[in-house]
Write a protein that holds these residues in place. Structure first.
Motif, PDB file in Angstrom:
ATOM      1  N   ILE A   5       0.868  -1.195   0.000  1.00 13.39           N
ATOM      2  CA  ILE A   5       0.000   0.000   0.000  1.00 13.39           C
ATOM      3  C   ILE A   5       0.897   1.236   0.000  1.00 13.39           C
ATOM      4  CG2 ILE A   5      -1.776   1.328   1.236  1.00 13.39           C
ATOM      5  CD1 ILE A   5      -2.653  -1.307   2.574  1.00 13.39           C
ATOM      6  N   THR A   6       0.647   2.152  -0.924  1.00 16.24           N
ATOM      7  CA  THR A   6       1.395   3.409  -0.979  1.00 16.24           C
ATOM      8  C   THR A   6       0.413   4.567  -0.861  1.00 16.24           C
ATOM      9  OG1 THR A   6       3.001   2.384  -2.454  1.00 16.24           O
ATOM     10  CG2 THR A   6       3.010   4.801  -2.355  1.00 16.24           C
ATOM     11  N   ILE A   7       0.733   5.535  -0.006  1.00 13.29           N
ATOM     12  CA  ILE A   7      -0.128   6.721   0.126  1.00 13.29           C
ATOM     13  C   ILE A   7       0.671   7.960  -0.249  1.00 13.29           C
ATOM     14  CG2 ILE A   7      -1.758   7.961   1.596  1.00 13.29           C
ATOM     15  CD1 ILE A   7      -1.406   5.753   3.652  1.00 13.29           C
ATOM     16  N   PHE A   8       0.131   8.721  -1.182  1.00  9.27           N
ATOM     17  CA  PHE A   8       0.710  10.029  -1.520  1.00  9.27           C
ATOM     18  C   PHE A   8       0.045  11.070  -0.614  1.00  9.27           C
ATOM     19  CE2 PHE A   8       1.409   7.393  -5.181  1.00  9.27           C
ATOM     20  CZ  PHE A   8       2.649   7.787  -5.665  1.00  9.27           C
ATOM     21  N   MET A  18      -6.184  10.941   8.089  1.00 16.84           N
ATOM     22  CA  MET A  18      -7.280   9.997   8.346  1.00 16.84           C
ATOM     23  C   MET A  18      -7.049   8.651   7.648  1.00 16.84           C
ATOM     24  SD  MET A  18      -9.192  11.437  10.481  1.00 16.84           S
ATOM     25  CE  MET A  18     -10.409  10.127  10.520  1.00 16.84           C
ATOM     26  N   VAL A  19      -6.534   8.688   6.416  1.00 24.07           N
ATOM     27  CA  VAL A  19      -6.252   7.418   5.723  1.00 24.07           C
ATOM     28  C   VAL A  19      -5.215   6.626   6.524  1.00 24.07           C
ATOM     29  CG1 VAL A  19      -5.247   6.367   3.663  1.00 24.07           C
ATOM     30  CG2 VAL A  19      -6.849   8.255   3.417  1.00 24.07           C
ATOM     31  N   LYS A  20      -4.177   7.323   6.985  1.00 22.36           N
ATOM     32  CA  LYS A  20      -3.129   6.638   7.754  1.00 22.36           C
ATOM     33  C   LYS A  20      -3.681   6.088   9.073  1.00 22.36           C
ATOM     34  CE  LYS A  20      -0.187  10.147   7.325  1.00 22.36           C
ATOM     35  NZ  LYS A  20       1.026  10.920   7.604  1.00 22.36           N
ATOM     36  N   LYS A  21      -4.519   6.903   9.734  1.00 25.29           N
ATOM     37  CA  LYS A  21      -5.130   6.448  10.999  1.00 25.29           C
ATOM     38  C   LYS A  21      -5.972   5.196  10.773  1.00 25.29           C
ATOM     39  CE  LYS A  21      -5.563  10.543  13.852  1.00 25.29           C
ATOM     40  NZ  LYS A  21      -6.308  11.731  14.155  1.00 25.29           N
ATOM     41  N   TRP A  22      -6.746   5.215   9.684  1.00 26.16           N
ATOM     42  CA  TRP A  22      -7.635   4.086   9.415  1.00 26.16           C
ATOM     43  C   TRP A  22      -6.816   2.826   9.120  1.00 26.16           C
ATOM     44  CZ3 TRP A  22      -8.899   0.670   5.480  1.00 26.16           C
ATOM     45  CH2 TRP A  22     -10.100  -0.029   5.657  1.00 26.16           C
ATOM     46  N   ALA A  25      -5.284   1.579  12.287  1.00 27.45           N
ATOM     47  CA  ALA A  25      -6.294   0.934  13.142  1.00 27.45           C
ATOM     48  C   ALA A  25      -6.616  -0.471  12.645  1.00 27.45           C
ATOM     49  CB  ALA A  25      -7.564   1.783  13.183  1.00 27.45           C
ATOM     50  N   LYS A  26      -6.534  -0.683  11.331  1.00 26.34           N
ATOM     51  CA  LYS A  26      -6.845  -2.002  10.756  1.00 26.34           C
ATOM     52  C   LYS A  26      -5.611  -2.899  10.691  1.00 26.34           C
ATOM     53  CE  LYS A  26     -11.134  -0.948   9.887  1.00 26.34           C
ATOM     54  NZ  LYS A  26     -12.219  -1.543  10.674  1.00 26.34           N
ATOM     55  N   GLY A  27      -4.452  -2.355  11.101  1.00 25.56           N
ATOM     56  CA  GLY A  27      -3.240  -3.161  11.150  1.00 25.56           C
ATOM     57  C   GLY A  27      -2.496  -3.301   9.833  1.00 25.56           C
ATOM     58  N   PHE A  28      -2.735  -2.408   8.905  1.00 26.52           N
ATOM     59  CA  PHE A  28      -2.022  -2.459   7.619  1.00 26.52           C
ATOM     60  C   PHE A  28      -0.782  -1.565   7.661  1.00 26.52           C
ATOM     61  CE2 PHE A  28      -6.421  -3.396   6.294  1.00 26.52           C
ATOM     62  CZ  PHE A  28      -6.208  -4.602   5.656  1.00 26.52           C
ATOM     63  N   SER A  29       0.297  -2.039   7.054  1.00 25.48           N
ATOM     64  CA  SER A  29       1.468  -1.175   6.921  1.00 25.48           C
ATOM     65  C   SER A  29       1.427  -0.540   5.526  1.00 25.48           C
ATOM     66  CB  SER A  29       2.758  -1.962   7.120  1.00 25.48           C
ATOM     67  OG  SER A  29       2.786  -3.036   6.224  1.00 25.48           O
ATOM     68  N   TYR A  30       2.120   0.566   5.369  1.00 24.44           N
ATOM     69  CA  TYR A  30       2.066   1.281   4.098  1.00 24.44           C
ATOM     70  C   TYR A  30       3.340   2.088   3.903  1.00 24.44           C
ATOM     71  CZ  TYR A  30       0.671   4.760   7.524  1.00 24.44           C
ATOM     72  OH  TYR A  30       0.629   5.557   8.638  1.00 24.44           O
ATOM     73  N   GLU A  31       3.585   2.438   2.646  1.00 27.78           N
ATOM     74  CA  GLU A  31       4.676   3.351   2.344  1.00 27.78           C
ATOM     75  C   GLU A  31       4.057   4.724   2.102  1.00 27.78           C
ATOM     76  OE1 GLU A  31       7.739   4.522  -1.242  1.00 27.78           O
ATOM     77  OE2 GLU A  31       6.360   2.822  -1.500  1.00 27.78           O
ATOM     78  N   THR A  57      -4.256   6.797  -2.519  1.00 24.12           N
ATOM     79  CA  THR A  57      -3.816   5.523  -1.940  1.00 24.12           C
ATOM     80  C   THR A  57      -3.800   4.469  -3.033  1.00 24.12           C
ATOM     81  OG1 THR A  57      -4.915   6.170   0.107  1.00 24.12           O
ATOM     82  CG2 THR A  57      -4.226   3.866  -0.071  1.00 24.12           C
ATOM     83  N   VAL A  58      -2.647   3.838  -3.205  1.00 27.38           N
ATOM     84  CA  VAL A  58      -2.503   2.797  -4.233  1.00 27.38           C
ATOM     85  C   VAL A  58      -2.366   1.452  -3.529  1.00 27.38           C
ATOM     86  CG1 VAL A  58      -1.173   2.003  -6.223  1.00 27.38           C
ATOM     87  CG2 VAL A  58      -1.345   4.460  -5.727  1.00 27.38           C
ATOM     88  N   VAL A  59      -3.344   0.585  -3.750  1.00 23.59           N
ATOM     89  CA  VAL A  59      -3.337  -0.734  -3.122  1.00 23.59           C
ATOM     90  C   VAL A  59      -2.976  -1.766  -4.185  1.00 23.59           C
ATOM     91  CG1 VAL A  59      -4.706  -2.447  -1.866  1.00 23.59           C
ATOM     92  CG2 VAL A  59      -5.143   0.006  -1.506  1.00 23.59           C
TER      93      VAL A  59
END
Lengths: 82, 313
Positions: A5-8, A18-22, A25-31, A57-59
């Protein structure tokens, strides 16, 4: 489970937080790609999303297919990471 | 039959009024759940800089203020859920809330859904949404480095966000429909420091957003004094023309709204439905100030405590 998962984001974008918080909270890691720190990647975000906005957000899924979610949109984000 | 989930208070929306109320209720062990469909902190969180919230001598970033309010509410045990309340139903002692996570019941409800930015409703606006037309400068301003933008509006948000955008853009045409600003005197004074980048056009309506090859190229307006069309070449448009209350989820409820859709309350912040309260920007007569919202949140919490006392406490 997504492969990646990548978030710009930008420094001042509350919807990005909020995207990062969510995801946290769901236990996903991201770049995170912060476009304030790395403006050269703006065109990449634009190309992926077609939009001049963050968060993007690119999943990337196990089969390498990709979902691109523009904004803080749980109705799209939740199924994309499931 | 599955056991029903019942809370003392469910707060709809997580802006400053909600978080302030939750600090008070949870600190007194009143079981409190907040639902938020958007950003915790509400419009305050997407505001670049808050200069007039008491207690911050140098001002505070909106996002920082929102996070601080959230942490304070959570410290006392507030349960903040990232979901949407779709409707509320008065069933007497208990209120039923339909949410995106299912049904919950509450002895009291506090409506703090605030307001959102209005749309212009002109040709090109929805077509170029997020591709040249924006409603959040702190989110999207960075995409306009060294470019020209148009900002529409004459109130506090328009002036403040225009000044924020000067960090990125080369030039701003600020289109104000009226012959003067609605923004506060202090913001108007601050704006004078940015005349190198911001040109103000009073008496100018915004009529159409035009683009080519998927990109915004110009805004067409009307000079109300001459009644002639005027064009502003631009790469993007930021719209801040006022607020509309977030009360769509109340349309099938018995809660009374005023003529513009804001929630009507009495002096105790209670609506016409017993046990349903409202505070902050969504309330009819609200001053649309963060300090007022937090004050109303605290007041609502005390009124809720009083309401709950004879019921079960």
């Amino acid at each position: 489970m997504p492969k990646n998962i990548t978030i710009f984001t930008t420094n001042t974008c509350a919807y990005c937080v909020m995207v990062k918080k969510w995801l946290n909270a769901k236990g996903f890691s991201y770049e995170e790609v912060n476009l304030d720190q790395d403006p050269s990647r703006q065109s990449e975000a634009l190309e992926l999303s077609g939009a001049l906005t963050v968060p993007v957000t690119v999943v990337t899924k196990a089969d390498d297919s990709r979902d691109v979610i523009v904004g803080y949109n749980l109705s799209q984000l939740a199924p994309a990471v499931s | 039959m599955a056991e029903r989930e019942i809370h003392d208070v469910v707060i709809v929306g997580a802006g400053p009024a909600a978080l302030s109320a939750a600090i008070y209720t949870t600190r007194e062990d009143i079981d409190t759940v907040i639902y938020e469909k958007g950003v915790i902190g509400g419009l305050a969180a997407v505001t670049d800089w808050v200069d007039n919230y008491p207690g911050f001598a140098q001002g505070v970033a909106g996002m920082e203020l929102a996070e601080s309010l959230q942490k304070q509410a959570e410290r006392f045990g507030t349960d903040i859920r990232l979901g949407e309340v779709l409707s509320i139903h008065d069933e007497g002692e208990l209120k039923r809330l339909e949410t995106t996570d299912g049904e919950v019941y509450a002895r009291t409800i506090l409506i703090t859904t605030g307001s959102d930015y209005k749309k212009l409703g002109i040709p090109g606006e929805s077509e170029y949404y997020a591709r040249g037309v924006h409603y959040c400068a702190t989110c999207d301003g960075a995409f306009y480095r060294d470019k020209r933008v148009v900002v529409v509006g004459g109130g506090n948000s328009a002036v403040q966000e225009a000044m924020f955008l000067t960090k990125f853009v080369s030039h701003i045409d600020l289109l104000v429909r009226s012959d003067k600003f609605r923004a506060s005197e202090i913001l108007q004074e601050e704006l004078k420091k940015h005349t190198d980048k911001i040109t103000v056009h009073f008496n100018t309506t915004t009529d159409e957003i035009i683009g080519e090859n998927g990109k915004v190229t110009k805004v067409v307006g009307t000079d109300k004094k001459t009644n002639k069309k005027v064009e502003f070449p631009t790469d993007g448009v930021f719209v801040f023309i006022g607020l509309k209350p977030n009360t769509q989820f109340l349309k099938d409820s018995d809660v009374l709204l005023d003529e513009i859709g804001m929630v009507i309350t009495n002096a105790y912040l209670e609506t016409n439905v017993k046990g349903v309260f409202a505070a902050g920007d969504v309330r009819s007569g609200a001053t649309m100030q963060i300090a007022s919202a937090t004050g109303e949140g605290a007041t609502a919490a005390l009124m809720i405590r009083k309401y709950l006392e004879p019921h079960h406490m």
